[in-house]
Design an enzyme around this catalytic site. Structure first.
Site, PDB file in Angstrom:
ATOM      1  N   GLN A  32      -7.741   4.519  -0.392  1.00 29.99           N
ATOM      2  CA  GLN A  32      -7.787   4.450   0.102  1.00 29.99           C
ATOM      3  C   GLN A  32      -6.228   5.412   0.482  1.00 29.99           C
ATOM      4  O   GLN A  32      -5.813   5.881   1.503  1.00 29.99           O
ATOM      5  CB  GLN A  32      -6.964   3.607   1.361  1.00 29.99           C
ATOM      6  CG  GLN A  32      -7.590   1.899   1.030  1.00 29.99           C
ATOM      7  CD  GLN A  32      -6.983   1.093   1.966  1.00 29.99           C
ATOM      8  OE1 GLN A  32      -6.579   0.438   2.655  1.00 29.99           O
ATOM      9  NE2 GLN A  32      -6.576   0.068   0.273  1.00 29.99           N
ATOM     10  N   ASN A  33      -6.116   6.383  -0.626  1.00 30.58           N
ATOM     11  CA  ASN A  33      -4.824   7.248  -0.606  1.00 30.58           C
ATOM     12  C   ASN A  33      -5.455   8.817   0.035  1.00 30.58           C
ATOM     13  O   ASN A  33      -7.142   8.993  -0.293  1.00 30.58           O
ATOM     14  CB  ASN A  33      -4.630   7.017  -1.633  1.00 30.58           C
ATOM     15  CG  ASN A  33      -3.812   6.113  -1.950  1.00 30.58           C
ATOM     16  OD1 ASN A  33      -2.942   5.138  -0.716  1.00 30.58           O
ATOM     17  ND2 ASN A  33      -2.989   5.759  -3.277  1.00 30.58           N
ATOM     18  N   VAL A  34      -5.231   9.787   0.590  1.00 32.20           N
ATOM     19  CA  VAL A  34      -5.267  11.405   0.702  1.00 32.20           C
ATOM     20  C   VAL A  34      -4.824  12.355   0.090  1.00 32.20           C
ATOM     21  O   VAL A  34      -5.222  13.134  -0.252  1.00 32.20           O
ATOM     22  CB  VAL A  34      -4.759  11.021   2.163  1.00 32.20           C
ATOM     23  CG1 VAL A  34      -5.547  10.780   2.897  1.00 32.20           C
ATOM     24  CG2 VAL A  34      -3.440  11.260   2.200  1.00 32.20           C
ATOM     25  N   ARG A  84       3.677  16.255   4.259  1.00 32.95           N
ATOM     26  CA  ARG A  84       2.875  15.449   3.247  1.00 32.95           C
ATOM     27  C   ARG A  84       1.971  16.000   2.677  1.00 32.95           C
ATOM     28  O   ARG A  84       2.418  16.322   1.431  1.00 32.95           O
ATOM     29  CB  ARG A  84       2.118  14.128   3.504  1.00 32.95           C
ATOM     30  CG  ARG A  84       3.008  13.306   5.263  1.00 32.95           C
ATOM     31  CD  ARG A  84       1.770  12.104   5.291  1.00 32.95           C
ATOM     32  NE  ARG A  84       1.410  11.476   4.861  1.00 32.95           N
ATOM     33  CZ  ARG A  84       0.431  10.410   4.524  1.00 32.95           C
ATOM     34  NH1 ARG A  84      -0.392  10.073   6.231  1.00 32.95           N
ATOM     35  NH2 ARG A  84      -0.517   9.974   3.624  1.00 32.95           N
ATOM     36  N   HIS A 123     -10.588   7.469   3.294  1.00 37.33           N
ATOM     37  CA  HIS A 123      -9.546   8.100   4.207  1.00 37.33           C
ATOM     38  C   HIS A 123      -9.104   9.558   4.609  1.00 37.33           C
ATOM     39  O   HIS A 123      -8.126  10.088   5.190  1.00 37.33           O
ATOM     40  CB  HIS A 123      -8.315   7.051   4.615  1.00 37.33           C
ATOM     41  CG  HIS A 123      -8.363   5.572   4.858  1.00 37.33           C
ATOM     42  ND1 HIS A 123      -7.438   4.574   4.810  1.00 37.33           N
ATOM     43  CD2 HIS A 123      -9.312   5.364   5.227  1.00 37.33           C
ATOM     44  CE1 HIS A 123      -8.002   3.220   5.448  1.00 37.33           C
ATOM     45  NE2 HIS A 123      -9.211   3.677   5.131  1.00 37.33           N
ATOM     46  N   GLY A 146      -1.674  -2.068  -5.559  1.00 34.41           N
ATOM     47  CA  GLY A 146      -1.382  -0.955  -4.192  1.00 34.41           C
ATOM     48  C   GLY A 146      -1.439  -1.202  -3.104  1.00 34.41           C
ATOM     49  O   GLY A 146      -0.862  -0.554  -2.496  1.00 34.41           O
TER      50      GLY A 146
HETATM   51  N1  APR Z   1       3.339  -0.248  -6.898  1.00 29.71           N
HETATM   52  C1  APR Z   1       2.714  -1.401  -6.719  1.00 29.71           C
HETATM   53  N2  APR Z   1       2.357  -1.696  -5.309  1.00 29.71           N
HETATM   54  C2  APR Z   1       3.227  -1.303  -4.716  1.00 29.71           C
HETATM   55  C3  APR Z   1       5.012  -0.480  -5.001  1.00 29.71           C
HETATM   56  C4  APR Z   1       4.439  -0.252  -6.766  1.00 29.71           C
HETATM   57  N3  APR Z   1       5.327   0.674  -7.150  1.00 29.71           N
HETATM   58  N4  APR Z   1       5.144  -0.502  -3.513  1.00 29.71           N
HETATM   59  C5  APR Z   1       4.533  -1.096  -3.309  1.00 29.71           C
HETATM   60  N5  APR Z   1       3.693  -1.684  -3.181  1.00 29.71           N
HETATM   61  C6  APR Z   1       2.751  -2.254  -2.513  1.00 29.71           C
HETATM   62  C7  APR Z   1       3.178  -3.311  -1.426  1.00 29.71           C
HETATM   63  O1  APR Z   1       3.844  -4.083  -1.468  1.00 29.71           O
HETATM   64  C8  APR Z   1       1.827  -2.781  -0.533  1.00 29.71           C
HETATM   65  O2  APR Z   1       1.133  -4.655   0.094  1.00 29.71           O
HETATM   66  O3  APR Z   1       1.860  -1.252  -2.214  1.00 29.71           O
HETATM   67  C9  APR Z   1       1.328  -1.720  -0.415  1.00 29.71           C
HETATM   68  C10 APR Z   1       1.370  -0.129   0.112  1.00 29.71           C
HETATM   69  O4  APR Z   1       0.931  -1.051   1.149  1.00 29.71           O
HETATM   70  P1  APR Z   1       0.641   0.189   2.465  1.00 29.71           P
HETATM   71  O5  APR Z   1       2.061   0.567   3.116  1.00 29.71           O
HETATM   72  O6  APR Z   1      -0.030  -0.829   3.938  1.00 29.71           O
HETATM   73  O7  APR Z   1      -0.489   1.168   2.148  1.00 29.71           O
HETATM   74  P2  APR Z   1      -2.238   0.648   2.052  1.00 29.71           P
HETATM   75  O8  APR Z   1      -2.247  -0.427   2.302  1.00 29.71           O
HETATM   76  O9  APR Z   1      -2.576   1.999   1.360  1.00 29.71           O
HETATM   77  O10 APR Z   1      -2.577   0.951   3.647  1.00 29.71           O
HETATM   78  C11 APR Z   1      -3.377   1.296   4.293  1.00 29.71           C
HETATM   79  O11 APR Z   1      -3.384   1.951   6.332  1.00 29.71           O
HETATM   80  O12 APR Z   1      -1.690   3.612   7.406  1.00 29.71           O
HETATM   81  C12 APR Z   1      -3.420   3.609   6.956  1.00 29.71           C
HETATM   82  O13 APR Z   1      -4.496   4.861   6.553  1.00 29.71           O
HETATM   83  C13 APR Z   1      -3.180   4.380   5.953  1.00 29.71           C
HETATM   84  O14 APR Z   1      -4.648   4.772   4.236  1.00 29.71           O
HETATM   85  C14 APR Z   1      -3.474   3.409   4.933  1.00 29.71           C
HETATM   86  C15 APR Z   1      -3.896   2.544   5.640  1.00 29.71           C
END
Ligand code: APR
Length: 224
Positions: free
Chosen positions: A85-87, A55, A103, A168
């Protein structure tokens, strides 16, 4: 105005970084317990280090997208704090000055034996790469089951917001998902996600679009 932005993996999706829970997302290919927990690291450090090495390498190939840039521009007229929450470092590379990583950060590593020993690192880490005190270096990432050191600071930022923009995130991982509850009564809330897990109400405007277009719409609404 005080604007607090809460972002998740979705804001980096259009930069080419996989989200976690979308179809063929990062967790689809991996067992979270094996690659994102302290137990997984203890059991098979090489597997975990390789997961984050991949990554980290990818992060050096991608760049911020229009959503990161639009949010950075908000700083010109407003007092903006990004709580992510992004790294990845895409908010910083887009020009956002106040970024709080709940995170952890992919481009930092820390000693397994001393959580204060943290340094910038943009290369691979292997088993046997030890800090000065002889402890294994590990990714400076908050794994499942580990505490979120930046949480109190994040809460105090949201408590002062006039506007909260959530972009997101599937809102499935706490305590990050609970932050919006700390917004003051008067604050306006915006939620940008193509598959929103929240629906509009008197205080919340949902923009069911991807970040690159949805964030620009929200910036428009805020500045008019
Ligand atoms: N623009 C905006 N949002 C989007 C896009 C886009 N192009 N593509 C996808 N999404 C949305 C999805 O619909 C979803 O709701 O982004 C979100 C991603 O959700 P997750 O994959 O669960 O990511 P996140 O919410 O950041 O996860 C939180 O979980 O796994 C742990 O530590 C990790 O920080 C992470 C935490």
């Amino acid at each position: 105005m005080n604007i607090t932005i809460l972002t998740g993996a979705g804001i980096s999706a259009e930069s080419g970084i996989k989200t976690f829970r979308d179809a063929n997302g990062l967790w689809e290919g991996h067992d979270v317990m094996e690659v994102a927990t302290p137990e997984g690291f203890a059991k098979n450090p090489a597997l975990v280090l390789d997961f984050y090495n991949q990554r980290r390498r990818q992060l050096l190939e991608v760049k911020p997208n229009a959503a990161h840039l639009a949010l950075a521009q908000l700083q010109e007229q407003h007092n903006v704090y990004v709580i992510t929450q992004n790294v990845d470092d895409l908010h910083e590379r887009a020009g956002s000055k106040n970024v709080l990583h709940l995170h952890g950060e992919l481009l930092k590593i820390r000693s397994s034996g001393n959580s204060k020993d943290i340094k910038y690192w943009d290369k691979d880490i292997q088993v046997g790469d030890l800090c000065e005190k002889g402890h294994q270096w590990r990714p400076h990432i908050v794994w499942f089951g580990e505490e979120v050191p930046a949480l109190d600071k994040a809460i105090s930022i949201v408590e002062k917001a006039d506007v909260v923009i959530i972009v997101g995130t599937s809102m499935q991982v706490y305590p990050a998902a609970g932050l919006m509850q700390y917004a003051p009564q008067h604050a306006s809330l915006y939620f940008v996600d193509p598959k929103p897990s929240l629906s509009s109400n008197s205080k919340l405007t949902v923009v069911a679009e991807k970040a690159s277009t949805g964030v620009l719409k929200v910036v428009e609404m805020i500045n008019n």
